[in-house]
Design a protein around this motif. Structure first.
Motif, PDB file in Angstrom:
ATOM      1  N   PRO A 132       0.812  -1.223   0.000  1.00 22.09           N
ATOM      2  CA  PRO A 132       0.000   0.000   0.000  1.00 22.09           C
ATOM      3  C   PRO A 132       0.844   1.271   0.000  1.00 22.09           C
ATOM      4  N   TYR A 151       3.358   0.515   5.156  1.00 24.64           N
ATOM      5  CA  TYR A 151       2.698  -0.797   5.008  1.00 24.64           C
ATOM      6  C   TYR A 151       3.480  -1.659   4.011  1.00 24.64           C
ATOM      7  N   TRP A 189      -1.740  -6.134   1.497  1.00 26.03           N
ATOM      8  CA  TRP A 189      -3.013  -6.022   2.234  1.00 26.03           C
ATOM      9  C   TRP A 189      -4.150  -6.427   1.309  1.00 26.03           C
ATOM     10  N   HIS A 206      -6.022 -10.693   5.881  1.00 24.60           N
ATOM     11  CA  HIS A 206      -5.949  -9.246   5.630  1.00 24.60           C
ATOM     12  C   HIS A 206      -4.535  -8.776   5.338  1.00 24.60           C
ATOM     13  N   TYR A 225       6.839  -2.729  10.389  1.00 18.00           N
ATOM     14  CA  TYR A 225       5.398  -2.707  10.665  1.00 18.00           C
ATOM     15  C   TYR A 225       5.090  -3.528  11.916  1.00 18.00           C
ATOM     16  N   GLY A 231     -11.446  -2.681   7.900  1.00 19.26           N
ATOM     17  CA  GLY A 231     -10.614  -1.781   7.093  1.00 19.26           C
ATOM     18  C   GLY A 231     -10.739  -0.331   7.524  1.00 19.26           C
ATOM     19  N   ARG A 279      -3.171   9.227  13.460  1.00 24.31           N
ATOM     20  CA  ARG A 279      -3.289   7.777  13.629  1.00 24.31           C
ATOM     21  C   ARG A 279      -4.216   7.438  14.797  1.00 24.31           C
ATOM     22  N   TRP A 332      -9.888   7.334  10.418  1.00 23.95           N
ATOM     23  CA  TRP A 332     -11.242   6.989   9.968  1.00 23.95           C
ATOM     24  C   TRP A 332     -12.313   7.724  10.760  1.00 23.95           C
TER      25      TRP A 332
HETATM   26  C1  9WN Z   1      -4.247  -2.347   9.681  1.00 22.12           C
HETATM   27  C2  9WN Z   1      -3.287  -0.740   4.420  1.00 22.12           C
HETATM   28  C3  9WN Z   1      -4.305  -0.729   5.543  1.00 22.12           C
HETATM   29  C4  9WN Z   1      -5.737  -0.586   5.019  1.00 22.12           C
HETATM   30  C5  9WN Z   1      -6.736  -0.272   6.125  1.00 22.12           C
HETATM   31  C6  9WN Z   1      -6.230   0.919   6.922  1.00 22.12           C
HETATM   32  C7  9WN Z   1      -4.851   0.615   7.486  1.00 22.12           C
HETATM   33  C8  9WN Z   1      -3.772  -1.077   8.962  1.00 22.12           C
HETATM   34  C9  9WN Z   1      -3.025  -0.183   9.921  1.00 22.12           C
HETATM   35  O1  9WN Z   1      -3.953   0.337   6.432  1.00 22.12           O
HETATM   36  O2  9WN Z   1      -4.945  -0.461   8.409  1.00 22.12           O
HETATM   37  O3  9WN Z   1      -4.817  -3.217   8.745  1.00 22.12           O
HETATM   38  O4  9WN Z   1      -1.977  -0.635  10.414  1.00 22.12           O
HETATM   39  O5  9WN Z   1      -3.438   0.939  10.194  1.00 22.12           O
HETATM   40  O6  9WN Z   1      -7.110   1.251   7.929  1.00 22.12           O
HETATM   41  O7  9WN Z   1      -7.986   0.001   5.567  1.00 22.12           O
HETATM   42  O8  9WN Z   1      -6.118  -1.749   4.363  1.00 22.12           O
HETATM   43  O9  9WN Z   1      -3.471   0.374   3.593  1.00 22.12           O
END
Ligand code: 9WN
Length: 430
Positions: A33, A38, A42, A80, A90, A171, A206, A360
């Motif tokens: 992502p 990340y 995912w 996920h 991470y 999510g 966050r 969110w």
């Molecule tokens: C936990 C990757 C993901 C998205 C989620 C978003 C965020 C992760 C985090 O990032 O979640 O899964 O560590 O914050 O909320 O929608 O899939 O982009």
């Protein structure tokens, strides 16, 4: 770009930059992502990213969904996060999830995410049915098993709504909807741990540390029962049905039925049709007359949430909403949009828990906008859908391909060079 097929060399300006972000986040068959924040695959990110790739490289788009579904567990769940490579930046990583015996290789998390993959695959297939028939045919049984897992594992009593056992499963990690259900969870045993996300992005953008304690308590709960779905359904202290997940699953079943019918996989079409009937009827439980829309239902307490979220609008993405309700929803959404500069906020901008930049609890997310706009168009609300599309691209033009955006100022938040934001720009908004 609106779904024209072009070669990479033909892409210019914003579109070329979006494609370059996808290519830069490509780790060989799967896309991360955002490189630092990340660094793994995912679930729903990958599905949505495939749409962006499909604009200029259809083979690569198929690879994305194939690699995602290759990580399916024996029980049907598609996890996920897939930890393809070791990477320490991470948290929580494979050790915390403790799935090595279940997930085999590579390790994964122990929960799932909204199953938007079927909807994406239906679009990839529709581009050239003859060319993609064989590839799609191999994926349909996997989608069928995953969707069946949702009903077996997350709705064992047959209520017609699937539960999430962790906020991450939705999510939409720190949505205000989870505050009350999470407040009943004992976090005393979580111990100390080092969050990595706040080393990389501003902590005000966050979830809070208290949220993370609850997230980790639930990870521990799942790990301690070896992710046993019966035990989770009976005993997990967090067990809520929310409109986003349920709407996306209903849409996914519709799209799976279309594909299975087209490809002559009649048994899959029949199973998906039966599941869809149960889910369509069950969704009614999420309607709150008090709030005036579809809201989260805490299944442990039979209690509706007090606010609408961006997931509420996904009811129109799920399937037909009766005209009186659809009109009411469009009017409320129009009102929301009059309260902010750019839509769609992830939470009601008039609610006391609205927070314009904290993840969110207020910010705008490009891929949610795409799903909302898709549902609106299908209900004849084309002007509203177009406003949302234009807002999405305006946010990207102002603040680049960030993870999400402040609805009030347009400022970008969270990760940079974000894959699903690039994908949505390329596939839909530009
Ligand atoms: C936990 C990757 C993901 C998205 C989620 C978003 C965020 C992760 C985090 O990032 O979640 O899964 O560590 O914050 O909320 O929608 O899939 O982009």
């Amino acid at each position: 770009m609106s779904q024209m097929r072009l070669s990479l060399d033909q892409l210019t300006g914003t579109n070329r930059r979006a494609a370059d972000i996808l290519l830069g986040n490509d780790r060989g068959g799967y896309t991360v992502p955002s490189a630092k924040l990340y660094p793994f695959q995912w679930n729903w990110d990958s599905a949505l990213v495939a749409l962006g790739f499909s604009v200029f490289d259809s083979d690569r788009a198929w690879q994305e969904v194939e690699s995602l579904l290759s990580a399916q567990w024996d029980n049907g769940m598609v996890p996920h996060i897939i930890f393809w490579k070791e990477e320490k930046s991470y948290f929580p990583g494979p050790e915390q999830w403790g799935t090595t015996d279940i997930a085999k290789t590579p390790p994964t998390s122990g929960i799932t995410q909204p199953p938007v993959a079927a909807t994406v695959i239906e679009r990839l297939l529709a581009e050239d049915i003859d060319a993609h028939r064989d590839r799609a045919a191999k994926l349909l049984p996997k989608l069928d098993r995953w969707h069946q897992w949702f009903l077996d594992a997350r709705d064992p009593d047959g209520r017609g709504v699937v539960a999430i056992m962790h906020p991450w499963e939705s999510g939409r990690d720190n949505l205000p909807d989870w505050d009350r259900p999470l407040s009943f969870i004992d976090t005393t045993g979580v111990g100390t741990y080092h969050r990595r996300d706040t080393d990389i992005v501003n902590k005000d953008e966050r979830p809070k540390n208290d949220d993370y304690d609850h997230y980790m308590a639930l990870v521990r709960f799942g790990r301690d029962c070896n992710w046993n779905t019966d035990h989770i359904a009976r005993n997990c202290p967090f067990w809520v049905a929310e409109p986003g997940m349920n709407a996306i699953l209903r849409r996914a079943e519709r799209d799976l039925i279309n594909m299975a019918t087209l490809l002559g996989q009649d048994d899959i079409a029949a199973r998906a049709t039966a599941r869809l009937a149960r889910l369509d009827a069950g969704f009614e439980q999420l309607w709150s007359e008090t709030v005036g829309g579809y809201v989260t239902l805490d299944l442990r307490r039979d209690e509706h949430a007090t606010g609408l979220t961006s997931g509420s609008w996904l009811a129109m993405f799920a399937g037909p909403v009766e005209p009186a309700r659809a009109t009411k929803m469009a009017a409320t959404l129009t009102y929301w949009l009059s309260q902010v500069k750019h839509g769609v906020p992830s939470f009601d901008p008039n609610h006391e828990l609205f927070d314009s930049i904290r993840y969110w609890r207020g910010p705008v997310w490009a891929m949610i906008n795409w799903m909302i706009a898709t549902g609106l168009i299908e209900h004849g609300e084309t002007d509203l859908a177009d406003r949302i599309r234009r807002d999405t691209q305006a946010l990207i033009d102002q603040s680049d391909f960030r993870e999400y955006f402040c609805p009030v100022t347009g400022r970008g938040g969270g990760g940079t060079d974000f894959s699903w934001t690039a994908s949505m720009s390329l596939y839909w908004a530009a």
